[in-house]
Design an enzyme around this catalytic site. Sequence first.
Site, mmCIF file in Angstrom:
data_model
loop_
_atom_site.group_PDB
_atom_site.id
_atom_site.type_symbol
_atom_site.label_atom_id
_atom_site.label_comp_id
_atom_site.label_asym_id
_atom_site.label_seq_id
_atom_site.Cartn_x
_atom_site.Cartn_y
_atom_site.Cartn_z
ATOM 1 N N CYS A 289 -0.983 4.922 10.241
ATOM 2 C CA CYS A 289 -0.770 6.280 10.743
ATOM 3 C C CYS A 289 -1.936 6.676 11.652
ATOM 4 O O CYS A 289 -2.499 7.762 11.515
ATOM 5 C CB CYS A 289 -0.572 7.279 9.606
ATOM 6 N N ASP B 54 -0.128 0.145 -5.432
ATOM 7 C CA ASP B 54 -1.297 0.888 -4.965
ATOM 8 C C ASP B 54 -2.497 0.443 -5.794
ATOM 9 O O ASP B 54 -2.339 0.033 -6.952
ATOM 10 C CB ASP B 54 -1.105 2.396 -5.086
ATOM 11 N N ASP C 290 -4.553 -4.459 -6.041
ATOM 12 C CA ASP C 290 -5.419 -4.458 -4.854
ATOM 13 C C ASP C 290 -4.762 -5.341 -3.795
ATOM 14 O O ASP C 290 -4.484 -6.517 -4.037
ATOM 15 C CB ASP C 290 -6.798 -5.006 -5.231
ATOM 16 N N CYS D 106 0.880 -1.186 0.000
ATOM 17 C CA CYS D 106 0.000 0.000 0.000
ATOM 18 C C CYS D 106 0.906 1.221 0.000
ATOM 19 O O CYS D 106 0.984 1.949 0.987
ATOM 20 C CB CYS D 106 -0.923 -0.002 1.214
ATOM 21 N N ASP E 156 1.659 -1.064 5.039
ATOM 22 C CA ASP E 156 1.182 0.157 5.704
ATOM 23 C C ASP E 156 -0.284 0.312 5.315
ATOM 24 O O ASP E 156 -0.609 0.918 4.300
ATOM 25 C CB ASP E 156 2.013 1.366 5.260
#
Length: 437
Positions: free
Chosen positions: A376, A279, A306, A255, A324
Amino acid sequence: MGARETALNALIACRKSGAWSNGVLKEYLQRDRLDSRDAALATRLCYGVLQNRGKLDFYLNQLLTGKLKDLHPVVRDILHLGLYQIYELDKIPDSAAVNESVALAKKYSRNPKAASLVNGVLRNAVRTKGTLKEPVSYAEKYSHPDELISLLKANLPKGKLEPMLRANNESPEMVVQVNTLKITTVALQKKLEEQGVAAQPHGWMPDCLVLSGTGNLEQLTAFKDGLFYVQDPASKLSVLCAKLPREDIRILDCCSAPGGKSFAAAIAMGGKGSIISCDVHAHKTVLIQNGAERLGLSNVTARQQDATETVAEWLDAMDVVICDAPCSGLGIIRKKPDIRYKNLKETEDLPALQLKILSNQAGYVKPGGILMYSTCTVLRRENEDVVKAFLETREDFYLEPLDLPEVFPKNKSGMLTLIPGDYDTDGFFISRLRRKA
């Protein structure tokens, strides 16, 4: 078109269409062709209003003769812009804040009384500055919705909530990572300073500089030459914890957009090995590939993929997989201030998606290989709980301690949550898992 009008247009777009402030602001700055000084002011005004909306409404309630809810949304945006300049920015004359806001009201409101209202409220604000009641609650003081504050409080260690809320409203430093395949940190620092950019070594992240006075970063010769890229220290730390060797190993970054972790991995490996940087969106893979080419990282290949779908040829083939995962983003509110206003219910299904992605990516890890899972956000349900749920289904994986810089406590758990306000980073979760050989 001036800085205030550009900022107002961005605020309107964020409110009406749910646009992300960083994206729409970048688009409008280019559209309106603002010089570096006005672009900086427009950015500060837009972000400042988003960061302080609750606080500004607290003041408005004291300044208005009518009710806040009766204000037209655009007039409210204009009043927010004016109040932010009067209360928070020292270098703008109060008269300029008032007059420019009145001009915006005349242009953007169909109500002929709007300009008079804006003029009266802001002149009252100037006259009563320093005498109004100050906000006490976290929601009003730091402009975070009550629901978000409750959620953060339930997920943060004692004493960490208010420092995080405060940090979310501060302007983050401009932090860049040095492309040591092309230049040393000392040489880049000197080159940037020759271009009028102040550059200081980061406090604990090696080959990392903190910049100020950059203007349009992408116009710098050092940027065009691929000598550095923008990345928060927390994001780079998640890659350094993988302890990548300078060997011909295979890495998958599932990702990846906009590519920072892939770039960090490529540089850490000395340009050796191969990195597939993925991505789900085609336009984002173009961004990754363009970034890699600018930096001269020939070992990075962007691919649209994907992360929930299995690629047969990758099974048991990767030495390291960097995952991530998509998340609520509650660790990067200081960079995307409007995240705080998003519907939290829309984030409740994320742990299921994150577990699905992590489980799928685990299949690509060679026996003895490394799986890095990060987000995050600071929410346990998206971080530790996802890792624990994964380990319950995959007994062939286990957590390994993280090798961290000296400023951090020694890590034994294999998991780390960085909280805004602690190390001047984004909020970030890092975990290191190894597949049994």
